[in-house]
Design an enzyme around this catalytic site. Structure first.
Site, PDB file in Angstrom:
ATOM      1  N   ASP A 237      -2.940   2.310  -6.046  1.00  0.00           N
ATOM      2  CA  ASP A 237      -1.778   2.318  -5.147  1.00  0.00           C
ATOM      3  C   ASP A 237      -1.743   1.144  -4.176  1.00  0.00           C
ATOM      4  O   ASP A 237      -0.993   1.162  -3.207  1.00  0.00           O
ATOM      5  CB  ASP A 237      -1.721   3.634  -4.370  1.00  0.00           C
ATOM      6  CG  ASP A 237      -2.685   3.656  -3.203  1.00  0.00           C
ATOM      7  OD1 ASP A 237      -3.843   3.233  -3.388  1.00  0.00           O
ATOM      8  OD2 ASP A 237      -2.270   4.062  -2.114  1.00  0.00           O
ATOM      9  N   GLU A 238      -2.527   0.127  -4.443  1.00  0.00           N
ATOM     10  CA  GLU A 238      -2.646  -0.963  -3.469  1.00  0.00           C
ATOM     11  C   GLU A 238      -2.800  -2.279  -4.211  1.00  0.00           C
ATOM     12  O   GLU A 238      -3.555  -2.358  -5.172  1.00  0.00           O
ATOM     13  CB  GLU A 238      -3.934  -0.716  -2.685  1.00  0.00           C
ATOM     14  CG  GLU A 238      -3.820  -0.811  -1.200  1.00  0.00           C
ATOM     15  CD  GLU A 238      -5.194  -0.687  -0.572  1.00  0.00           C
ATOM     16  OE1 GLU A 238      -5.685  -1.705  -0.080  1.00  0.00           O
ATOM     17  OE2 GLU A 238      -5.766   0.411  -0.591  1.00  0.00           O
TER      18      GLU A 238
ATOM     19  N   ASP B 161       0.853  -1.183   0.000  1.00  0.00           N
ATOM     20  CA  ASP B 161       0.000   0.000   0.000  1.00  0.00           C
ATOM     21  C   ASP B 161       0.891   1.236   0.000  1.00  0.00           C
ATOM     22  O   ASP B 161       1.672   1.447   0.936  1.00  0.00           O
ATOM     23  CB  ASP B 161      -0.896  -0.026   1.255  1.00  0.00           C
ATOM     24  CG  ASP B 161      -1.885   1.120   1.277  1.00  0.00           C
ATOM     25  OD1 ASP B 161      -2.058   1.781   0.232  1.00  0.00           O
ATOM     26  OD2 ASP B 161      -2.471   1.347   2.350  1.00  0.00           O
TER      27      ASP B 161
HETATM   28 MG   LIG Z   1      -2.411   3.950   0.036  1.00  0.00          MG
END
Ligand SMILES: [Mg+2]
Length: 386
Positions: free
Chosen positions: A121-122, A23
């Site tokens: 983003d993960e 993350d």
């Molecule tokens: Mg994040």
């Protein structure tokens, strides 16, 4: 007797897999700070300035400096401005975030192809079998973190465990720029001490309900009866009963990013009347919109496919200035394409596709109702009732 076994057997725990959850830390904001060093150490809010938009607009992300003022994702930009008037409001540059995310995925792919993105983003990675024959998932996670730091000049947090649920909780445990490993023999103690609000999938409303039931941490949850939990929380109760025992068998799914989502129907009796066509288009529009929402995608191009009774097949497309917002709009566009065709032949098949899809992001919808985490759906349905 079989029934009794079903009721009283403890569910089994599979610890054979190695899962990493990565993350990025305050992703959009960190990318902007990287691009513009003047923003360093300042509160950065990714949203258009409310003075520019007349108070509309939503915060996509805020960096850690801005979070100290109580600013968070999905908050109105106006509210963020009130909390932190001297903060730097930065208009989001999704093109840049997307290309950065792509580079991040290239890094992941050096180690495994079993990658499940949750957002730009993960992602979850299954590294049980990996491309560098490394037995330690922790070493792989550290290598990914250092690749990201070196090549992207960004930090991320990593969680390492034997299932997705624990890996996700772990990545959140030492944020930002941290790594947390939960090996099988530490999972129980970790879960027992975990506050209930940290259980991924338990929304705010459910947390309140848990507190009323005297459940404040994993240990409290662990001692609840499964049937009680199901009675109180439905399907989530069942999954929490398992999760607090360290069980989550869900796989790291490599869903390829769909470029288009569509649905078609072949009719046993050719459609002849305008009414039947309208009905069929409505059903298709409903199904396509449902899938778009589920996958958190939206697009501006509609393709209508028509096959006539003589098997002549044609596709017609229409590009729109804006994203299609709802099923009625989609239906109206499909119908308008249909009306331009205007033939008298019977119709064997109709299909509607929305193409050129992009991920739904905060900028374009005011509330995070389409996010896929179970918790938010719970919050939404709770709110619907009140
Ligand atoms: Mg994040």
């Amino acid at each position: 007797m079989k029934y009794g076994l079903l009721l009283f057997d403890e569910p089994k725990r599979d610890t054979s897999r190695k899962i990493i959850h990565i993350d990025m830390d305050a992703f959009y904001a960190s990318v902007e700070v990287r691009e513009n060093p003047q923003l360093k150490n300042k509160p950065v809010i990714i949203a258009r300035h409310p003075k520019e938009t007349g108070g509309r607009g939503v915060v996509a992300t805020a960096n850690y400096e801005a979070r100290k003022f109580g600013i968070h994702s999905a908050m109105s930009a106006q509210k963020a401005f009130e909390l932190c008037p001297h903060g730097a409001f930065v208009k989001p540059n999704f093109e840049l975030y997307r290309s950065t995310s792509q580079h991040m995925h290239e890094i992941f792919q050096r180690y495994t192809d079993t990658i499940q993105p949750l957002s730009l983003d993960e992602a979850y990675l299954d590294v049980t079998n990996n491309k560098i024959n490394q037995k330690s998932a922790t070493i792989i996670a550290e290598r990914i973190r250092s690749d990201i730091k070196e090549e992207l000049r960004l930090t991320c947090s990593a969680g390492v465990s034997y299932n997705k649920f624990l890996a996700k909780i772990a990545s959140d445990f030492d944020k930002p720029d941290g790594i947390t490993v939960i090996p099988p023999d530490k999972a129980h103690a970790f879960l027992m001490a975990l506050p209930i609000e940290k259980f991924h999938g338990v929304g705010i409303k459910s947390v309140e309900k848990m507190h009323k039931l005297g459940i404040y941490n994993g240990q409290d949850l662990y001692h609840k009866d499964e049937l009680d939990l199901v009675k109180q929380f439905g399907k989530m109760g069942h999954s929490l009963y398992r999760r607090v025992r360290g069980i989550d068998d869900s796989e790291v799914r490599m869903d390829r990013e769909p470029k288009s989502i569509g649905k078609e129907s072949t009719f046993t009796d050719n459609l002849i009347s305008e009414n039947d066509i309208i009905k069929a288009l409505r059903v298709l529009a409903h199904k396509v919109m449902f899938n778009l929402k589920r996958k958190q995608k939206h697009g501006k191009i509609v393709v209508l496919k028509i096959r006539y009774e003589n098997f002549e097949t044609l596709t017609r497309r229409k590009s729109l200035p804006d994203y299609i917002k709802n099923e009625d709009e989609l239906f109206q566009i499909a119908l308008s394409i249909w009306e331009e065709e205007n033939t008298q032949m019977g119709v064997r098949l109709l299909g509607i596709t929305v193409t050129g899809l992009e991920s739904v992001v905060y900028e374009t919808i005011p509330l995070p109702l389409w996010r896929n985490s179970y918790s938010e759906r719970i919050i939404k349905s709770d709110e619907d009732k009140t």
